[in-house]
Design a protein around this motif. Sequence first.
Motif, short mmCIF file in Angstrom:
data_model
loop_
_atom_site.label_atom_id
_atom_site.label_comp_id
_atom_site.label_asym_id
_atom_site.label_seq_id
_atom_site.Cartn_x
_atom_site.Cartn_y
_atom_site.Cartn_z
N THR A 287 0.56 -1.34 0.10
CA THR A 287 -0.01 0.00 -0.17
C THR A 287 0.71 1.23 0.00
O THR A 287 0.28 2.40 0.20
CB THR A 287 -0.79 0.12 1.28
OG1 THR A 287 -0.13 -0.15 2.28
CG2 THR A 287 -2.06 -1.03 1.25
N SER A 288 2.09 1.30 -0.14
CA SER A 288 3.02 2.18 0.00
C SER A 288 3.67 2.45 -1.47
O SER A 288 3.80 1.55 -2.25
CB SER A 288 4.04 1.97 0.80
OG SER A 288 3.75 1.87 2.29
N GLU A 289 3.71 3.53 -1.98
CA GLU A 289 4.41 4.40 -3.18
C GLU A 289 6.04 4.07 -2.99
O GLU A 289 6.25 4.32 -2.17
CB GLU A 289 4.03 5.68 -3.72
CG GLU A 289 4.39 5.97 -4.94
CD GLU A 289 3.92 7.36 -5.34
OE1 GLU A 289 4.44 7.99 -6.33
OE2 GLU A 289 2.99 7.86 -4.50
N ARG A 290 6.41 3.40 -4.24
CA ARG A 290 7.83 3.54 -4.26
C ARG A 290 8.33 3.89 -5.59
O ARG A 290 7.45 3.79 -6.43
CB ARG A 290 8.22 1.87 -3.97
CG ARG A 290 7.91 1.59 -2.60
CD ARG A 290 8.88 2.05 -1.55
NE ARG A 290 8.47 1.60 -0.06
CZ ARG A 290 7.87 2.24 0.67
NH1 ARG A 290 7.23 3.44 0.34
NH2 ARG A 290 7.71 1.65 1.79
N LYS A 293 6.91 1.26 -7.90
CA LYS A 293 5.83 0.98 -8.00
C LYS A 293 4.68 2.05 -7.55
O LYS A 293 5.12 2.68 -6.61
CB LYS A 293 5.47 -0.41 -7.50
CG LYS A 293 5.44 -0.29 -6.01
CD LYS A 293 5.15 -1.55 -5.12
CE LYS A 293 4.75 -1.57 -3.89
NZ LYS A 293 3.70 -0.51 -3.53
N GLU A 294 3.54 1.92 -7.95
CA GLU A 294 2.50 2.77 -7.57
C GLU A 294 1.86 2.15 -6.04
O GLU A 294 2.03 0.59 -6.00
CB GLU A 294 1.37 3.11 -8.31
CG GLU A 294 1.72 3.89 -9.61
CD GLU A 294 0.65 4.18 -10.65
OE1 GLU A 294 -0.56 3.43 -10.29
OE2 GLU A 294 0.78 4.79 -11.50
N ALA A 295 1.41 2.78 -5.37
CA ALA A 295 0.52 2.13 -4.05
C ALA A 295 -0.56 1.49 -4.47
O ALA A 295 -1.47 1.81 -5.34
CB ALA A 295 0.16 3.39 -3.00
N TRP A 296 -0.83 0.29 -3.99
CA TRP A 296 -1.94 -0.58 -3.96
C TRP A 296 -3.13 0.07 -3.20
O TRP A 296 -2.73 0.72 -2.13
CB TRP A 296 -1.82 -1.82 -3.80
CG TRP A 296 -0.93 -2.75 -4.71
CD1 TRP A 296 0.00 -2.62 -5.52
CD2 TRP A 296 -0.94 -4.26 -4.74
NE1 TRP A 296 0.88 -3.38 -5.93
CE2 TRP A 296 -0.08 -4.60 -5.74
CE3 TRP A 296 -1.74 -5.21 -4.03
CZ2 TRP A 296 0.27 -5.96 -6.06
CZ3 TRP A 296 -1.36 -6.62 -4.58
CH2 TRP A 296 -0.46 -7.03 -5.53
N SER A 297 -4.33 -0.10 -3.60
CA SER A 297 -5.33 0.13 -2.62
C SER A 297 -5.41 -0.60 -1.68
O SER A 297 -4.98 -1.62 -1.63
CB SER A 297 -6.81 0.31 -3.43
OG SER A 297 -7.04 -1.08 -3.90
#
Length: 349
Positions: A287-290, A293-297
């Motif tokens: 759930t964290s943006e890195r 990658k984008e953050a998952w819901s």
Amino acid sequence: MDLATILVVDDNADNIDVLNGILRPHYKIKAALNGELALRIVKKQKPDLILLDVMMPGMDGHEVCRQLKSNPVTSDIPVIFVTAKSEIQDETIGFQLGAVDYITKPVSVAIVKARVETHLALYSQQRELERKVRARTEQLEITQLEIIRRLGRAAEYKDNETGMHVIRMSLYSKFLAEKIEANQDWADLLYSAAPMHDIGKIGIADSILLKPGKLDAKEWHEMQRHVQYGSDILGSHNSDLMSLAREVCLYHHERFDGSGYPNQLKGYDIPLSARIVAIADVFDALTSERPYKEAWSIDAALDFLQEKSGQYFDPDLVPAFVACREQIQKVIEQYRDQDEDKIFGNEES
């Protein structure tokens, strides 16, 4: 005032009836005819006290007590052995396993009433004393936790994660421990220990830890060694906190199906602390943006946990974590990565 709940465990229904007749006017009574059923009942709803027969077919009372006391969720429940065995050696074994008392059969009505009342009162006093101790040491714990968070953050400087990660995942770990009704002291201890789960990353070379592409076999083997590096950094210590932190560090990458590392532990052989932190750590990573990658819901991440339940994660813990959704949402909103400097006191003056 709610009545205390007592679980009576005996393979003889007549013996259960006797104890039920003595205690039901004053307490809520649950009953189990064998050890396996007793453990299932305790798992579903913790009683305030257990009256436990020793001589039972299959799982005897000693083994039931051993399992109860080895699990932080049930370790604080007072256990009184009620048995026909009255040898001193038998009593010694019971006390060594953690029982608080021993009543011999045939039981005396007066003794049963007195012992149960006494140990329920002691249990209540113990919990109240623990509450007061926690309140009096709160400032010390805050200071200690801040130091631990800083150690955890030191590891994150080596990775693509942030200092907020250790705050969020430690809160998730505490929520989950409380949801399964673990001993509150243990839940608080896990909250303090969880931030050090990846401290061993300090020992991993940047060329491996920060590699943008896929690791080769040799690099992946070295990456896996961070759990042992962390264990070595924390060392063997008499402190409950440091011991739990070392346990979490060493085992949080084990998987429920035995496919994890470093020891390929399987199922409930993996310490409860590590099974909890594994869920909290993966959920926060998803759930964290890195940068990569984008953050998952939240829903997508919870779906992943449920999909891998029984494979990667403890199938008993996953539903409990899902049930913490409201608390999880608040943590995500309160501890955003962009607010890291505010939390750690790095705002420009």
